[in-house]
Design an enzyme around this catalytic site. Structure first.
Site, PDB file in Angstrom:
ATOM      1  N   TYR A 156      -6.980  -3.910   7.854  1.00  0.00           N
ATOM      2  CA  TYR A 156      -6.773  -2.974   6.903  1.00  0.00           C
ATOM      3  C   TYR A 156      -8.265  -3.700   5.711  1.00  0.00           C
ATOM      4  O   TYR A 156      -8.194  -2.502   5.083  1.00  0.00           O
ATOM      5  CB  TYR A 156      -6.028  -4.028   6.740  1.00  0.00           C
ATOM      6  CG  TYR A 156      -4.735  -3.273   4.994  1.00  0.00           C
ATOM      7  CD1 TYR A 156      -4.430  -2.140   5.619  1.00  0.00           C
ATOM      8  CD2 TYR A 156      -4.400  -4.059   3.707  1.00  0.00           C
ATOM      9  CE1 TYR A 156      -3.559  -1.420   4.824  1.00  0.00           C
ATOM     10  CE2 TYR A 156      -3.843  -3.089   3.492  1.00  0.00           C
ATOM     11  CZ  TYR A 156      -3.151  -1.883   3.282  1.00  0.00           C
ATOM     12  OH  TYR A 156      -3.147  -1.108   2.277  1.00  0.00           O
ATOM     13  N   LYS A 163      -5.478  -3.563  -2.866  1.00  0.00           N
ATOM     14  CA  LYS A 163      -4.681  -4.191  -3.224  1.00  0.00           C
ATOM     15  C   LYS A 163      -3.952  -5.524  -3.805  1.00  0.00           C
ATOM     16  O   LYS A 163      -3.520  -5.579  -4.575  1.00  0.00           O
ATOM     17  CB  LYS A 163      -3.572  -3.934  -1.672  1.00  0.00           C
ATOM     18  CG  LYS A 163      -3.402  -2.689  -0.617  1.00  0.00           C
ATOM     19  CD  LYS A 163      -2.518  -1.804  -1.938  1.00  0.00           C
ATOM     20  CE  LYS A 163      -2.840  -0.763  -0.876  1.00  0.00           C
ATOM     21  NZ  LYS A 163      -1.719   0.509  -2.078  1.00  0.00           N
TER      22      LYS A 163
HETATM   23  P1  NAD Z   1       0.750   9.092   2.526  1.00  0.00           P
HETATM   24  O1  NAD Z   1      -0.099   9.389   3.340  1.00  0.00           O
HETATM   25  O2  NAD Z   1       1.816   9.962   2.354  1.00  0.00           O
HETATM   26  O3  NAD Z   1       0.722   9.551   0.880  1.00  0.00           O
HETATM   27  C1  NAD Z   1      -0.656   8.545   0.296  1.00  0.00           C
HETATM   28  C2  NAD Z   1      -0.705   9.648  -0.747  1.00  0.00           C
HETATM   29  O4  NAD Z   1      -2.138   9.076  -1.296  1.00  0.00           O
HETATM   30  C3  NAD Z   1      -1.380  11.160  -0.805  1.00  0.00           C
HETATM   31  O5  NAD Z   1      -0.337  11.767  -1.780  1.00  0.00           O
HETATM   32  C4  NAD Z   1      -3.014  11.648  -1.881  1.00  0.00           C
HETATM   33  O6  NAD Z   1      -2.205  12.809  -1.317  1.00  0.00           O
HETATM   34  C5  NAD Z   1      -2.318  10.866  -2.152  1.00  0.00           C
HETATM   35  N1  NAD Z   1      -4.431  10.682  -2.283  1.00  0.00           N
HETATM   36  C6  NAD Z   1      -5.211   9.931  -2.199  1.00  0.00           C
HETATM   37  N2  NAD Z   1      -6.075  10.030  -2.523  1.00  0.00           N
HETATM   38  C7  NAD Z   1      -5.784  10.660  -4.060  1.00  0.00           C
HETATM   39  C8  NAD Z   1      -6.729  10.776  -4.959  1.00  0.00           C
HETATM   40  N3  NAD Z   1      -7.558  10.659  -5.419  1.00  0.00           N
HETATM   41  N4  NAD Z   1      -6.129  11.515  -6.112  1.00  0.00           N
HETATM   42  C9  NAD Z   1      -4.777  11.971  -5.932  1.00  0.00           C
HETATM   43  N5  NAD Z   1      -4.028  11.471  -4.596  1.00  0.00           N
HETATM   44  C10 NAD Z   1      -4.846  10.822  -3.973  1.00  0.00           C
HETATM   45  O7  NAD Z   1       1.150   7.973   2.904  1.00  0.00           O
HETATM   46  P2  NAD Z   1       2.067   7.052   2.065  1.00  0.00           P
HETATM   47  O8  NAD Z   1       2.415   5.897   2.953  1.00  0.00           O
HETATM   48  O9  NAD Z   1       3.117   7.048   1.835  1.00  0.00           O
HETATM   49  O10 NAD Z   1       1.001   6.319   0.491  1.00  0.00           O
HETATM   50  C11 NAD Z   1       1.695   5.955  -0.310  1.00  0.00           C
HETATM   51  C12 NAD Z   1       0.864   4.456  -1.223  1.00  0.00           C
HETATM   52  O11 NAD Z   1       1.825   3.350  -0.183  1.00  0.00           O
HETATM   53  C13 NAD Z   1       0.213   3.545  -0.993  1.00  0.00           C
HETATM   54  O12 NAD Z   1      -0.538   3.277  -1.634  1.00  0.00           O
HETATM   55  C14 NAD Z   1      -0.140   3.522   0.381  1.00  0.00           C
HETATM   56  O13 NAD Z   1      -0.938   2.319   0.138  1.00  0.00           O
HETATM   57  C15 NAD Z   1       1.186   2.635   0.222  1.00  0.00           C
HETATM   58  N6  NAD Z   1       1.829   1.879   1.610  1.00  0.00           N
HETATM   59  C16 NAD Z   1       1.813   2.360   2.333  1.00  0.00           C
HETATM   60  C17 NAD Z   1       2.712   1.611   3.376  1.00  0.00           C
HETATM   61  C18 NAD Z   1       2.829   1.859   4.430  1.00  0.00           C
HETATM   62  O14 NAD Z   1       2.987   1.603   5.398  1.00  0.00           O
HETATM   63  N7  NAD Z   1       3.342   3.209   4.685  1.00  0.00           N
HETATM   64  C19 NAD Z   1       2.706   0.374   3.365  1.00  0.00           C
HETATM   65  C20 NAD Z   1       2.135  -0.841   2.295  1.00  0.00           C
HETATM   66  C21 NAD Z   1       1.987   0.399   1.278  1.00  0.00           C
END
Ligand code: NAD
Length: 258
Positions: A156, A163
């Protein structure tokens, strides 16, 4: 009666049906919220428009948060339909793939560090800065974080630092916006297979470990996150601000399986 009736909420971060933001949008729609959406680039536009239409929304606006002009034009565009609204969901995170692979010291670079922090943390306050005057009293801002902010999670890497910055951002933003009646919180989500997660090396191994150790003995899904997000953005959560709420089945409080 839905507990978000009368609320207008802007959703960022929908990239696919697997996206956490998609689960959040669905849960908020079920609770009666009016929704608007952003998409990162033209490639994602038709997909986000389709999702928006399925949730009774035709407000779909481009925003690449790595660009200040794009954030400003998002809110001037939104203002044409919603002069005031009740909050936004920041579900955006990014670090270049080479940052999410292997030994932290070897992998991290100045550029990787900057990009991860700018896109994943600065963008949250940048959005708040641009729309502060448009937010109603009792508005709620929500972001998504991960346990890698608190513990060293293999691969990570610099995203953990970004984060951690995002979580501090939540506290500073909550303190600054509280007097205006605006709450700011984060959900620390358990691991979910999404496009962003697939960029992390050995993510499958992380999920397997999670399944064995987590107290509720099942995977967290986007509906679990969506329901908690809907609650946090509603007036039911009026007393909660500056918090990092773990929606991870209890993984963060457990050490090992029996
Ligand atoms: P995802 O890939 O579906 O979503 C990530 C989003 O970030 C995408 O829609 C992408 O277009 C957007 N993005 C990236 N760079 C960008 C930019 N410059 N401008 C605008 N948008 C941008 O994945 P996800 O897992 O749904 O991620 C959503 C959030 O949840 C993130 O912050 C991720 O770190 C967090 N998260 C995810 C998990 C997991 O296990 N999937 C766990 C904890 C937190």
């Amino acid at each position: 009666m839905g507990f978000l009736i009368g609320k207008r909420i802007l959703i960022t971060g929908v990239a696919s049906k697997l996206s956490i933001a998609y689960g959040i949008a669905n849960a908020m729609h079920k609770q009666g919220s009016e929704l608007a959406f952003t998409y990162q680039n033209n490639k994602l536009k038709p997909r986000v428009e389709e999702f928006a239409a399925s949730l009774d929304s035709n407000i779909v606006i481009e925003c690449d948060v790595s660009n200040d002009g794009s954030i400003i034009s998002l809110f001037s565009e939104l203002q044409k339909t919603w002069s005031k609204f009740d909050g936004f969901v920041h579900a955006i995170g990014f670090a270049p793939t080479d940052q999410l692979n292997g030994d932290y010291i070897d992998a991290v670079t100045r550029d990787g560090f900057r990009i991860a922090h700018e896109v994943s943390s600065y963008s949250f306050v940048a959005m708040a800065k641009s729309c502060r005057e448009m937010l109603n009293k009792n508005a709620s801002l929500l972001t998504l974080t991960y346990l890698g902010a608190e513990r060293a999670v293999p691969n990570y890497n610099v995203m953990g630092l970004a984060k951690a910055s995002l979580e501090a951002n939540v506290r500073y933003m909550a303190n600054a916006m509280g007097p205006q009646g605006i709450r700011v919180n984060a959900i620390s989500a358990g691991p979910i297979r999404t496009l962003a997660a697939s960029g992390i090396k050995n993510f499958r191994k992380m999920l397997a470990h999670y399944d064995v150790v987590t107290p509720i003995r099942r995977a967290i899904n986007i509906h679990d996150i969506g329901n908690s997000a809907a609650f946090l953005c509603s007036n039911l959560a009026a007393g909660i601000t500056g918090e990092i709420i773990h929606v991870d089945g209890g993984f963060s409080i457990a050490v090992m399986s029996e």
